[in-house]
Design an enzyme around this catalytic site. Structure first.
Site, PDB file in Angstrom:
ATOM      1  CG  ASN A   1     -47.218   4.623 -34.776  1.00 51.77           C
ATOM      2  OD1 ASN A   1     -48.365   4.483 -34.970  1.00 51.77           O
ATOM      3  ND2 ASN A   1     -46.697   3.763 -33.654  1.00 51.77           N
TER       4      ASN A   1
ATOM      5  CG  MET B   1     -40.838   7.710 -25.748  1.00 53.22           C
ATOM      6  SD  MET B   1     -42.377   7.501 -25.226  1.00 53.22           S
ATOM      7  CE  MET B   1     -42.806   6.040 -26.034  1.00 53.22           C
TER       8      MET B   1
ATOM      9  CB  ILE C   1     -43.597  19.529 -26.925  1.00 53.61           C
ATOM     10  CG1 ILE C   1     -43.405  18.231 -27.751  1.00 53.61           C
ATOM     11  CG2 ILE C   1     -43.276  20.655 -27.532  1.00 53.61           C
ATOM     12  CD1 ILE C   1     -42.240  17.798 -28.575  1.00 53.61           C
TER      13      ILE C   1
ATOM     14  CG  HIS D   1     -50.965   7.945 -24.893  1.00 52.34           C
ATOM     15  ND1 HIS D   1     -49.803   8.007 -24.252  1.00 52.34           N
ATOM     16  CD2 HIS D   1     -51.825   7.264 -23.830  1.00 52.34           C
ATOM     17  CE1 HIS D   1     -49.922   7.365 -23.109  1.00 52.34           C
ATOM     18  NE2 HIS D   1     -51.023   7.099 -22.821  1.00 52.34           N
TER      19      HIS D   1
HETATM   20  C1  GAR Z   1     -46.162   3.810 -29.945  1.00 51.60           C
HETATM   21  O1  GAR Z   1     -47.159   2.567 -29.549  1.00 51.60           O
HETATM   22  C2  GAR Z   1     -46.908   4.999 -29.410  1.00 51.60           C
HETATM   23  O2  GAR Z   1     -48.171   5.003 -29.379  1.00 51.60           O
HETATM   24  C3  GAR Z   1     -45.974   5.217 -28.216  1.00 51.60           C
HETATM   25  O3  GAR Z   1     -44.964   4.625 -28.419  1.00 51.60           O
HETATM   26  C4  GAR Z   1     -44.922   3.704 -29.449  1.00 51.60           C
HETATM   27  C5  GAR Z   1     -43.869   4.022 -30.284  1.00 51.60           C
HETATM   28  O4  GAR Z   1     -43.865   2.794 -31.302  1.00 51.60           O
HETATM   29  N1  GAR Z   1     -46.205   6.432 -27.522  1.00 51.60           N
HETATM   30  C6  GAR Z   1     -46.403   6.665 -26.449  1.00 51.60           C
HETATM   31  O5  GAR Z   1     -46.664   5.866 -25.472  1.00 51.60           O
HETATM   32  C7  GAR Z   1     -46.601   8.214 -25.855  1.00 51.60           C
HETATM   33  N2  GAR Z   1     -46.669   8.530 -24.765  1.00 51.60           N
HETATM   34  P1  GAR Z   1     -42.929   2.859 -32.725  1.00 51.60           P
HETATM   35  O6  GAR Z   1     -41.715   3.489 -32.366  1.00 51.60           O
HETATM   36  O7  GAR Z   1     -42.894   1.342 -33.246  1.00 51.60           O
HETATM   37  O8  GAR Z   1     -43.848   3.850 -33.513  1.00 51.60           O
END
Ligand code: GAR
Length: 191
Positions: A14, A90, A93, A109
């Protein structure tokens, strides 16, 4: 132009999608800083490749959350950051950053909140047997994925869907939805 910081803990796909949108000119913002709490995370290499400065820390090197958030805050201020984008960060805040940046922190999310908050939202959806899940972009408050919802997009769960295939479908949606939603937010709210 908004000066944003991206917080991430892992691969940073992301983060990359946001960098690509900024470079393509479709997201009108500057990325002033990556904040990362995992020194081995691949996102750090992505920041280096994009020439974006990073503040990398280990939570256990600090006495408590307030101590490392104060340090983060110093880096945010030095980089002139006025908006925080969580992208796979993860950690909850804490009050230190919420007091300074409240209303100017967003998260993505991998579920249709309020369904499946917290860790492993993709696994939770498969376990529950639902046929529709998705992606949520929301403001961050003190709770776990509880802040006001800004945007959502549906992802359908097919017969025979695996964790890997669902994860891939969800991330594909995330990489489009996050930059577009951020750009819309910046244009419409004057952040
Ligand atoms: C993403 O899918 C995001 O939605 C999730 O972590 C992943 C990170 O992927 N976030 C959560 O679960 C927050 N509770 P990335 O490091 O490849 O962007």
């Amino acid at each position: 132009m908004r000066q944003i910081a991206i917080f991430a803990s892992g691969s940073g796909s992301n983060f990359q999608a946001i960098v690509d949108a900024v470079q393509a000119g479709t997201l009108k913002a500057n990325i002033g800083l990556l904040v990362c709490d995992q020194p081995g995370a691949f996102v750090i290499h992505r920041a280096q490749s994009a020439g974006i400065p990073a503040f990398v820390f280990r939570a256990k090197d600090y006495e408590n959350k307030q101590a490392f958030e104060r340090e983060i805050q110093r880096h945010l201020e030095a980089a002139g950051v006025d908006f925080i984008v969580l992208a796979g960060y993860m950690r909850l805040i804490g009050p230190t950053l919420l007091e300074s940046y409240g209303g100017r922190i967003v998260n993505i999310h991998p579920s249709l909140l309020p369904a499946f908050p917290g860790k492993d939202a993709v696994g939770q959806a498969l376990e529950a047997g639902v046929k529709i899940t998705g992606v949520t972009v929301h403001y961050v408050d003190a709770g776990m994925d509880t802040g006001e919802i800004i945007e959502q997009e549906i992802v359908r769960i097919s017969i025979g869907e695996t964790r890997d295939s669902l994860q891939e479908k969800i991330q594909h949606v995330e990489h489009h939805l996050y930059p577009v939603t951020l750009n819309h937010l910046f244009l419409t709210t004057g952040y």
